[in-house]
Design an enzyme around this catalytic site. Structure first.
Site, PDB file in Angstrom:
ATOM      1  N   CYS A  66      31.153  18.782 -32.980  1.00 17.64           N
ATOM      2  CA  CYS A  66      31.428  19.524 -31.747  1.00 17.64           C
ATOM      3  C   CYS A  66      31.856  20.973 -32.007  1.00 17.64           C
ATOM      4  O   CYS A  66      31.607  21.850 -31.179  1.00 17.64           O
ATOM      5  CB  CYS A  66      32.494  18.792 -30.938  1.00 17.64           C
ATOM      6  SG  CYS A  66      32.005  17.114 -30.460  1.00 17.64           S
TER       7      CYS A  66
ATOM      8  N   LEU B  22       4.318   1.174 -39.659  1.00 17.50           N
ATOM      9  CA  LEU B  22       5.075   2.038 -38.746  1.00 17.50           C
ATOM     10  C   LEU B  22       5.752   1.246 -37.625  1.00 17.50           C
ATOM     11  O   LEU B  22       6.716   1.720 -37.023  1.00 17.50           O
ATOM     12  CB  LEU B  22       4.157   3.114 -38.152  1.00 17.50           C
ATOM     13  CG  LEU B  22       4.813   4.378 -37.603  1.00 17.50           C
ATOM     14  CD1 LEU B  22       5.727   5.042 -38.626  1.00 17.50           C
ATOM     15  CD2 LEU B  22       3.769   5.368 -37.109  1.00 17.50           C
ATOM     16  N   GLY B  23       5.253   0.035 -37.376  1.00 14.36           N
ATOM     17  CA  GLY B  23       5.912  -0.822 -36.389  1.00 14.36           C
ATOM     18  C   GLY B  23       5.462  -0.604 -34.960  1.00 14.36           C
ATOM     19  O   GLY B  23       4.709   0.322 -34.664  1.00 14.36           O
ATOM     20  N   TYR B  24       5.936  -1.471 -34.079  1.00 17.03           N
ATOM     21  CA  TYR B  24       5.584  -1.410 -32.656  1.00 17.03           C
ATOM     22  C   TYR B  24       4.093  -1.162 -32.483  1.00 17.03           C
ATOM     23  O   TYR B  24       3.670  -0.115 -31.992  1.00 17.03           O
ATOM     24  CB  TYR B  24       6.403  -0.335 -31.945  1.00 17.03           C
ATOM     25  CG  TYR B  24       7.845  -0.726 -31.681  1.00 17.03           C
ATOM     26  CD1 TYR B  24       8.170  -2.035 -31.317  1.00 17.03           C
ATOM     27  CD2 TYR B  24       8.883   0.187 -31.763  1.00 17.03           C
ATOM     28  CE1 TYR B  24       9.482  -2.409 -31.071  1.00 17.03           C
ATOM     29  CE2 TYR B  24      10.194  -0.172 -31.514  1.00 17.03           C
ATOM     30  CZ  TYR B  24      10.482  -1.477 -31.168  1.00 17.03           C
ATOM     31  OH  TYR B  24      11.784  -1.835 -30.915  1.00 17.03           O
TER      32      TYR B  24
ATOM     33  N   TYR C  31       8.896   9.513 -20.669  1.00 19.01           N
ATOM     34  CA  TYR C  31       9.315  10.437 -21.717  1.00 19.01           C
ATOM     35  C   TYR C  31       8.133  11.213 -22.298  1.00 19.01           C
ATOM     36  O   TYR C  31       8.149  12.446 -22.358  1.00 19.01           O
ATOM     37  CB  TYR C  31      10.062   9.717 -22.860  1.00 19.01           C
ATOM     38  CG  TYR C  31      10.097  10.614 -24.066  1.00 19.01           C
ATOM     39  CD1 TYR C  31      10.966  11.690 -24.101  1.00 19.01           C
ATOM     40  CD2 TYR C  31       9.188  10.455 -25.114  1.00 19.01           C
ATOM     41  CE1 TYR C  31      10.951  12.588 -25.168  1.00 19.01           C
ATOM     42  CE2 TYR C  31       9.161  11.342 -26.180  1.00 19.01           C
ATOM     43  CZ  TYR C  31      10.049  12.398 -26.194  1.00 19.01           C
ATOM     44  OH  TYR C  31      10.015  13.282 -27.215  1.00 19.01           O
TER      45      TYR C  31
ATOM     46  N   GLU D 279       4.443  12.453 -30.655  1.00 18.38           N
ATOM     47  CA  GLU D 279       5.376  11.843 -29.715  1.00 18.38           C
ATOM     48  C   GLU D 279       5.230  10.325 -29.681  1.00 18.38           C
ATOM     49  O   GLU D 279       6.217   9.600 -29.610  1.00 18.38           O
ATOM     50  CB  GLU D 279       5.184  12.416 -28.307  1.00 18.38           C
ATOM     51  CG  GLU D 279       5.620  13.870 -28.162  1.00 18.38           C
ATOM     52  CD  GLU D 279       7.099  14.087 -28.464  1.00 18.38           C
ATOM     53  OE1 GLU D 279       7.858  13.105 -28.501  1.00 18.38           O
ATOM     54  OE2 GLU D 279       7.486  15.237 -28.680  1.00 18.38           O
TER      55      GLU D 279
ATOM     56  N   THR E  78      11.256   5.747 -33.513  1.00 22.41           N
ATOM     57  CA  THR E  78      10.947   5.842 -34.935  1.00 22.41           C
ATOM     58  C   THR E  78      11.472   7.165 -35.480  1.00 22.41           C
ATOM     59  O   THR E  78      11.410   8.191 -34.800  1.00 22.41           O
ATOM     60  CB  THR E  78       9.417   5.740 -35.142  1.00 22.41           C
ATOM     61  OG1 THR E  78       8.948   4.560 -34.490  1.00 22.41           O
ATOM     62  CG2 THR E  78       9.054   5.664 -36.615  1.00 22.41           C
TER      63      THR E  78
ATOM     64  N   TRP F 158       4.362  19.030 -36.568  1.00 21.51           N
ATOM     65  CA  TRP F 158       3.668  19.052 -35.267  1.00 21.51           C
ATOM     66  C   TRP F 158       4.222  20.138 -34.344  1.00 21.51           C
ATOM     67  O   TRP F 158       3.877  20.220 -33.181  1.00 21.51           O
ATOM     68  CB  TRP F 158       3.828  17.684 -34.567  1.00 21.51           C
ATOM     69  CG  TRP F 158       5.234  17.171 -34.646  1.00 21.51           C
ATOM     70  CD1 TRP F 158       6.259  17.479 -33.815  1.00 21.51           C
ATOM     71  CD2 TRP F 158       5.750  16.271 -35.626  1.00 21.51           C
ATOM     72  NE1 TRP F 158       7.404  16.837 -34.219  1.00 21.51           N
ATOM     73  CE2 TRP F 158       7.126  16.075 -35.314  1.00 21.51           C
ATOM     74  CE3 TRP F 158       5.208  15.601 -36.734  1.00 21.51           C
ATOM     75  CZ2 TRP F 158       7.943  15.244 -36.083  1.00 21.51           C
ATOM     76  CZ3 TRP F 158       6.022  14.780 -37.481  1.00 21.51           C
ATOM     77  CH2 TRP F 158       7.367  14.608 -37.155  1.00 21.51           C
TER      78      TRP F 158
ATOM     79  N   ASP G 193      14.969  11.521 -23.574  1.00 18.23           N
ATOM     80  CA  ASP G 193      14.871  10.464 -24.578  1.00 18.23           C
ATOM     81  C   ASP G 193      16.295  10.058 -24.970  1.00 18.23           C
ATOM     82  O   ASP G 193      17.258  10.451 -24.304  1.00 18.23           O
ATOM     83  CB  ASP G 193      14.089  10.969 -25.795  1.00 18.23           C
ATOM     84  CG  ASP G 193      14.928  11.914 -26.636  1.00 18.23           C
ATOM     85  OD1 ASP G 193      15.742  12.653 -26.048  1.00 18.23           O
ATOM     86  OD2 ASP G 193      14.788  11.911 -27.861  1.00 18.23           O
TER      87      ASP G 193
ATOM     88  N   CYS H 108      28.877  23.192 -31.872  1.00 18.84           N
ATOM     89  CA  CYS H 108      27.893  22.871 -30.828  1.00 18.84           C
ATOM     90  C   CYS H 108      27.777  24.011 -29.814  1.00 18.84           C
ATOM     91  O   CYS H 108      28.793  24.550 -29.355  1.00 18.84           O
ATOM     92  CB  CYS H 108      28.298  21.586 -30.096  1.00 18.84           C
ATOM     93  SG  CYS H 108      27.154  21.132 -28.773  1.00 18.84           S
TER      94      CYS H 108
ATOM     95  N   CYS I 237      31.361  21.155 -22.489  1.00 16.10           N
ATOM     96  CA  CYS I 237      31.235  19.700 -22.634  1.00 16.10           C
ATOM     97  C   CYS I 237      32.463  18.957 -22.125  1.00 16.10           C
ATOM     98  O   CYS I 237      33.561  19.077 -22.680  1.00 16.10           O
ATOM     99  CB  CYS I 237      30.977  19.353 -24.101  1.00 16.10           C
ATOM    100  SG  CYS I 237      30.696  17.586 -24.376  1.00 16.10           S
TER     101      CYS I 237
END
Length: 364
Positions: A210, A93-95, A133, A50, A56, A28, A151, A213, A219
């Site tokens: 880290c 897929l749930g929910y 979100y 999204e 998921t 996507w 998120d 990163c 950080c």
DNA sequence: TAAGCGTGGTA
DNA sequence: TTACCAAGCTT
């Protein structure tokens, strides 16, 4: 002489440079070089992905995304689909409220927005199933809006970057403020996706990498030598056990008795075999006494299924009868057509326990 | 604000 | 194996 480590002010620049080199290629997504030429992802695809990605994993979403896109290439196509087809395509897929709202959202876009997604956060947020979100993500990724996307990944990255000790969800407003200040005007969509890629591959919940990163010079949690302590989360609650019985009836013609769950709540609108109520009571009904019709119900095993807020233990009963028995609010479905039904995973488990080859039978 | 809402992968 | 957790939304 020992000196304290000096941190640079966090900036989007090193993150975007990292994203240009290490971004994930996803179905996507428009790759950074394309985005740099002004190519934007199709808002329909961004929105669909999204919604599917809410709570998921990418791996779970990929085949569903491909299937939905093949069957319903545009938001108008989805708006014109039947609820049953959409719920069946979403099964596993749930929910499932996401699927119900997905359909409502497609209808709203088709009917009230001329088939075109709103290009602002507020406009998007007014649609079913689109919250803070998703509205920000679609606005930033599909419309290049300078929206602050937050998120679970971003919460983790930001809470570490600034060593925010306030626990979630109370700390969320402060984190959102930090993200908004960090989000660049020129590449907001890439920035959002970069933050999520970073959270998924570098700034992971356990053992973050880290040393490689892009934020390692900025950080605060790394400077404190304990990035894993962020984000601080509220204590989890225990998961109660509920019990019930499920009844699998099959005719000599190979038809199985099914029914539709009520449209709201747990597994709302999905298909199931008849069951008792699912109760937390120790003396809850789990025997064949509550079967949908009198027959020789044979116990054939049990299924344990873990939902978000309780664990379900279903005793499975089956019976084989010569021909259909009249029932209200239920129907008989050829076992060879189960794949086309909106059966949640728990129900596939229950049916497979009673009919081991139910989902391995050739069609028609 | 907190609870309700699925599933499969991972350590 | 148990526990955690993955691109949240709704009520």
């Amino acid at each position: 002489m020992m000196t304290s480590t000096k941190l640079n002010a966090p900036s989007a620049t090193p993150l975007l440079a990292w994203y240009d080199r290490h971004h994930r290629d996803l179905p996507w997504r428009v790759s950074p070089p394309m985005a740099a030429h002004g190519v934007r992802a199709d808002p329909y695809r961004v929105w669909l992905s999204e919604v599917m990605l809410q709570q998921t994993t990418v791996q779970a979403v990929k085949p569903y995304f491909a299937d939905f896109l093949a069957r319903w290439p545009t938001v108008r196509d989805l708006a014109e689909a039947t609820n049953d087809d959409v719920m069946a395509a979403w099964a596993g897929l749930g929910y499932y409220a996401r699927a119900r709202n997905l359909k409502k959202c497609a209808e709203a876009v088709a009917t009230h927005h001329d088939g075109v997604f709103p290009d602002t956060e507020d406009g998007l947020k007014s649609l079913p199933g689109i919250g803070d979100y998703t509205a920000a993500a679609v606005a930033a990724i599909a419309f290049n809006r300078q929206a602050a996307v937050m998120d679970g990944n971003v919460e983790r990255v930001i809470s570490r970057l600034y060593a925010i000790a306030t626990s979630l969800p109370a700390g969320k407003p402060l984190m959102k403020q930090k993200v908004a200040l960090l989000t660049p005007a020129d590449r907001p969509g890439d920035f959002a996706q970069a933050m999520m890629d970073l959270g998924a591959t570098i700034c992971t919940p356990k053992r973050p990498a880290c040393s490689i990163c892009p934020f390692r010079g900025s950080c605060e949690a790394l400077r404190l030598h304990d990035p894993e302590q962020f984000p601080v989360k509220a204590a989890k609650k225990e998961r109660p056990v509920r019990r019930g019985a499920a009844f699998v009836a099959v005719t000599a013609d190979g038809e199985i008795l099914l029914r539709r769950r009520i449209a709201s709540g747990l597994l709302g609108g999905m298909t199931e075999v008849p069951t008792t109520a699912w109760t937390s009571r120790a003396d809850g009904e789990t025997s064949a006494d509550a079967a949908p019709f009198p027959a020789q119900w044979e116990p054939c095993g049990s299924v344990i299924h873990v939902f978000t807020h309780f664990e379900l233990r279903l005793s499975i009963y089956r019976t084989a009868i010569p021909s259909r028995i009249q029932t209200d609010d239920k129907w008989w479905e050829p076992v060879t057509n189960l794949e086309a039904q909106a059966l949640p995973t728990i129900m596939k488990k229950a049916i497979a326990t009673a009919i081991p080859l139910a989902f391995a039978m050739p069609k028609g």
